[in-house]
Design a protein around this motif. Sequence first.
Motif, short mmCIF file in Angstrom:
data_model
loop_
_atom_site.label_atom_id
_atom_site.label_comp_id
_atom_site.label_asym_id
_atom_site.label_seq_id
_atom_site.Cartn_x
_atom_site.Cartn_y
_atom_site.Cartn_z
N GLY A 96 0.78 -1.23 0.00
CA GLY A 96 0.00 0.00 0.00
C GLY A 96 0.82 1.28 0.00
O GLY A 96 0.26 2.37 0.16
N GLU A 97 2.13 1.17 -0.21
CA GLU A 97 3.02 2.35 -0.17
C GLU A 97 3.86 2.40 -1.44
O GLU A 97 4.06 1.36 -2.08
N PRO A 98 4.40 3.59 -1.77
CA PRO A 98 5.35 3.63 -2.88
C PRO A 98 6.46 2.62 -2.64
O PRO A 98 6.89 2.41 -1.51
N MET A 99 6.91 1.97 -3.72
CA MET A 99 7.91 0.91 -3.62
C MET A 99 9.27 1.51 -3.27
O MET A 99 9.78 2.35 -4.01
N THR A 100 9.83 1.08 -2.15
CA THR A 100 11.11 1.66 -1.72
C THR A 100 12.27 1.00 -2.47
O THR A 100 12.13 -0.07 -3.06
N GLU A 101 13.43 1.66 -2.38
CA GLU A 101 14.63 1.18 -3.08
C GLU A 101 15.03 -0.23 -2.62
O GLU A 101 15.44 -1.04 -3.43
N ASN A 102 14.89 -0.49 -1.34
CA ASN A 102 15.31 -1.83 -0.87
C ASN A 102 14.39 -2.93 -1.37
O ASN A 102 14.73 -4.11 -1.32
N LYS A 103 13.25 -2.55 -1.91
CA LYS A 103 12.36 -3.54 -2.53
C LYS A 103 12.48 -3.49 -4.05
O LYS A 103 11.67 -4.10 -4.77
N GLY A 104 13.45 -2.74 -4.55
CA GLY A 104 13.66 -2.68 -5.99
C GLY A 104 12.96 -1.50 -6.65
O GLY A 104 12.92 -1.39 -7.87
N GLY A 105 12.37 -0.61 -5.81
CA GLY A 105 11.64 0.54 -6.35
C GLY A 105 12.53 1.70 -6.69
O GLY A 105 13.75 1.55 -6.66
N PRO A 106 11.97 2.83 -7.07
CA PRO A 106 10.56 3.23 -6.95
C PRO A 106 9.60 2.52 -7.91
O PRO A 106 8.39 2.49 -7.67
N PHE A 107 10.15 1.97 -8.99
CA PHE A 107 9.31 1.27 -9.96
C PHE A 107 10.06 0.01 -10.38
O PHE A 107 11.29 -0.01 -10.39
N ARG A 108 9.30 -1.03 -10.70
CA ARG A 108 9.94 -2.24 -11.19
C ARG A 108 9.15 -2.81 -12.35
O ARG A 108 7.92 -2.92 -12.29
N PHE A 109 9.86 -3.21 -13.38
CA PHE A 109 9.23 -3.86 -14.51
C PHE A 109 9.05 -5.33 -14.19
O PHE A 109 9.91 -5.94 -13.54
N LEU A 110 7.96 -5.91 -14.66
CA LEU A 110 7.71 -7.32 -14.41
C LEU A 110 7.09 -7.96 -15.64
O LEU A 110 6.13 -7.44 -16.21
N ILE A 111 7.66 -9.08 -16.04
CA ILE A 111 7.11 -9.87 -17.14
C ILE A 111 6.30 -10.99 -16.50
O ILE A 111 6.78 -11.65 -15.58
N ARG A 112 5.07 -11.17 -16.97
CA ARG A 112 4.18 -12.15 -16.31
C ARG A 112 4.79 -13.53 -16.23
O ARG A 112 4.79 -14.17 -15.20
N ASN A 113 5.31 -14.01 -17.35
CA ASN A 113 5.87 -15.36 -17.41
C ASN A 113 7.27 -15.33 -18.00
O ASN A 113 7.47 -15.70 -19.14
N PRO A 114 8.25 -14.88 -17.21
CA PRO A 114 9.59 -14.73 -17.79
C PRO A 114 10.26 -16.09 -17.99
O PRO A 114 9.99 -17.05 -17.27
N ALA A 115 11.13 -16.14 -18.97
CA ALA A 115 11.97 -17.32 -19.17
C ALA A 115 13.10 -17.29 -18.14
O ALA A 115 13.36 -16.26 -17.53
#
Length: 160
Positions: A96-115
Amino acid sequence: MSDTTTLRIDGEVENAIDISYDELAAFAADVQVPDVSRFQANRKGDGVTLESLLKRVRPQESATYLTLHATLDDFAASIPLEAVRGEGILVYRVDGEPMTENKGGPFRFLIRNPAACHTDELDDCANVKFLDRIELTAGRGRDTRPETDAEHAAIHEHDN
Ligand SMILES: Nc1nc2c(c(=O)[nH]1)N[C@H]1C(S)=C(S)[C@@H](COP(=O)(O)O)O[C@H]1N2
Ligand SMILES: [Mo]
């Protein structure tokens, strides 16, 4: 307190934007992707679809690759736009919070089904952390992903 960090989306687009946490949180429910752990058990948080971002920037005909930049650790991945359409998610919120750096934030790209790492263009290595810019490029852009097992192991040595 409002979060002023923005993600830049630019390059071969009609309408380059800088988008904030508050703006992403205000995206319509049908483009929100709540709880990404549903399809990747080791990932956390909520995102919006890549498609909803592309709709805002309107890629030009010339845009064939999505180049993901992380200035913080000078990492980049460049993946074919057609292949990633429908697969890409931008994670912007954790617990529920902006994604912090220690969690890989502020933003992170994600592929649904990565190889698996370095077996395909859409691999786990393209799940770029500390993302601050998505650049639409004509052809492959900057890509610093590891190409060998040894390079890959070296990257993960920095992980805690
Ligand atoms: N900015 C940035 N993003 C990155 C990396 C990196 O070194 N820097 N490593 C990539 C690689 S090689 C993998 S396998 C995954 C690992 O994600 P994790 O650390 O959340 O497990 O992140 C990818 N995203
Ligand atoms: Mo990786």
